[in-house]
Design a protein around this motif. Structure first.
Motif, PDB file in Angstrom:
ATOM      1  N   UNK A   1       0.839  -1.206   0.000  1.00 27.58           N
ATOM      2  CA  UNK A   1       0.000   0.000   0.000  1.00 27.58           C
ATOM      3  C   UNK A   1       0.873   1.256   0.000  1.00 27.58           C
ATOM      4  N   UNK A   2       1.917   1.247   0.835  1.00 32.87           N
ATOM      5  CA  UNK A   2       2.824   2.403   0.905  1.00 32.87           C
ATOM      6  C   UNK A   2       3.554   2.585  -0.427  1.00 32.87           C
ATOM      7  N   UNK A   3       4.091   1.494  -0.994  1.00 34.03           N
ATOM      8  CA  UNK A   3       4.806   1.587  -2.271  1.00 34.03           C
ATOM      9  C   UNK A   3       3.874   2.032  -3.398  1.00 34.03           C
ATOM     10  N   UNK A   4       2.644   1.521  -3.415  1.00 29.30           N
ATOM     11  CA  UNK A   4       1.686   1.938  -4.445  1.00 29.30           C
ATOM     12  C   UNK A   4       1.384   3.428  -4.334  1.00 29.30           C
ATOM     13  N   UNK A   5       1.297   3.920  -3.104  1.00 32.24           N
ATOM     14  CA  UNK A   5       1.041   5.360  -2.903  1.00 32.24           C
ATOM     15  C   UNK A   5       2.197   6.181  -3.468  1.00 32.24           C
TER      16      UNK A   5
END
Length: 77
Positions: free
Chosen positions: A69-73
């Motif tokens: 989720x953090x990397x996608x953001x």
């Protein structure tokens, strides 16, 4: 024009704002532990390199969804 992105880590007291200011990317990391840190990047690859080092996959063992989720953001920036 400044584009602003917000990325949360657990709660609103541990978050990052990322602003795209022309050719610069300014990241402000706010944490309840360290206060506020500012990082300036010249390119998206530099930002992604920092993010992958800052949020190493090993730290999120068992929490791969959170890491993703953090990397996608960051990729949305």
């Amino acid at each position: 024009m400044i584009k602003k992105h917000e990325i949360y880590k657990k709660d609103k007291w541990n978050m990052m704002t990322v602003e795209v200011q022309g050719r610069y990317i300014v990241l402000r990391e706010i944490s309840d532990q360290w206060g506020e840190e500012t990082h300036t990047f010249m390119s998206r690859p530099a930002l992604m390199h920092w993010a992958q080092n800052r949020f190493s996959k090993q730290e999120y063992e068992g929490q791969e969804d959170e890491w993703r989720r953090i990397m996608d953001a960051f990729k949305q920036v």
